[in-house]
Design an enzyme around this catalytic site. Sequence first.
Site, short mmCIF file in Angstrom:
data_model
loop_
_atom_site.label_atom_id
_atom_site.label_comp_id
_atom_site.label_asym_id
_atom_site.label_seq_id
_atom_site.Cartn_x
_atom_site.Cartn_y
_atom_site.Cartn_z
N CYS A 126 0.81 -1.23 0.00
CA CYS A 126 0.00 0.00 0.00
C CYS A 126 0.84 1.27 0.00
O CYS A 126 0.41 2.31 -0.52
CB CYS A 126 -0.94 0.01 1.19
SG CYS A 126 -2.18 -1.32 1.14
N HIS A 181 -3.66 7.28 0.89
CA HIS A 181 -3.87 5.98 0.27
C HIS A 181 -5.30 5.55 0.53
O HIS A 181 -5.83 5.69 1.64
CB HIS A 181 -2.89 4.96 0.88
CG HIS A 181 -3.32 3.55 0.73
ND1 HIS A 181 -3.60 2.99 -0.50
CD2 HIS A 181 -3.54 2.57 1.65
CE1 HIS A 181 -3.97 1.72 -0.32
NE2 HIS A 181 -3.94 1.45 0.96
N ASN A 199 -9.76 -0.39 -2.86
CA ASN A 199 -8.35 -0.24 -2.49
C ASN A 199 -7.49 -0.85 -3.59
O ASN A 199 -7.49 -2.06 -3.79
CB ASN A 199 -8.09 -0.94 -1.15
CG ASN A 199 -6.65 -0.82 -0.68
OD1 ASN A 199 -5.77 -0.43 -1.43
ND2 ASN A 199 -6.43 -1.18 0.58
#
Length: 354
Positions: free
Chosen positions: A133, A281, A311
């Site tokens: 991530c 993020h 995501n």
Amino acid sequence: MALNLYLAFFKITLRMKKLYTSRISGMGSYVPENVVTNEDLSKMMDTNDEWIQERTGIKERRWVKPGSGETTSTMGVKAAKIAIERAGISKDDIDFIIFATLSPDYYFPGPGVQVQQELDIKTVGALDVRNQCSGFIYALSVADQFIKTGMYKNILVIGSELHSHGLDKTTRGRGVTVIFGDGAGAAVLSRSEDDGKGLLSTHLHSQGKYAEELSLIAPGMGKRWVNDILADNDPNDESYFPYMNGQFVFKNAVVRFSEVIMEGLMTNGLKKEDINMLIPHQANLRISQFVQKKFGLSDDQVFNNIMKYGNTTAASVPIALTEAWEQGKIKEGDLVVLAAFGSGFTWGSVIIRW
């Protein structure tokens, strides 16, 4: 005595050496055409739109259609072409490639070399970053250092992910599967001599003791490799699907996001009131909202698109950054803050004067 003179000379030489500034000269993004809604997922597993939105804020995501030929590298190439064109340069001006992903086409080699081949870029170096991530933040930081020292002039930085082919699309895996989407984002980082604009600083951290709280264990050389999985042929083996301790990750994320953003601001003598645009993020809308509230930022000061894409790990920051810029939400002179937290645990921030 001689050593002391040498060290003094070395320090003077470092001070005299010109350090450049890096700036984002072009951005691009790409997501697959195939839209998968929460309603679509409810036909695969025991879930529903209300359950997903309440926990994540996600309404839909993009998943690559099986058999379409799209891969992590091909999506990265599509985003890269847009970024290069917007940077006003040609592929021949690219000096180096950095590709961030947790879902490469092959176990090895990494997709950086595939981009070099597909774009027919001269034989420049290609580096792959495996920081999940926070991968794009780490990749930007590496590129920034290369440019500051004068080693390279234009670096292509890509974040791309294809999650959908490796998710557990049953009720057993719903806690993870409903979150993730596919897509790619790219940026060209270029040399600049304007000290007042560009990347002001980057900040990176890790805490490996929590590595297995958000992980994919197999196949891996340390525990279970392909031969073990094939030999056992166990349909209940979950080691080759992603695992996430959701509540634990959430609690750590909100703390680390806040810490690393403040670290970046303080390093540059800035305050939270100076932020024009925060692009976190896109892990979970609830995390973004928590950070937004803590910093006292308005909806116009934080950009979220997780509702549309889910995501996309290493791709989430560059996709969001590209969309924010395309929509005119980022203007020249703005203070832009990028931040990410994820598996590892790893986290980081980038402070940019646009």
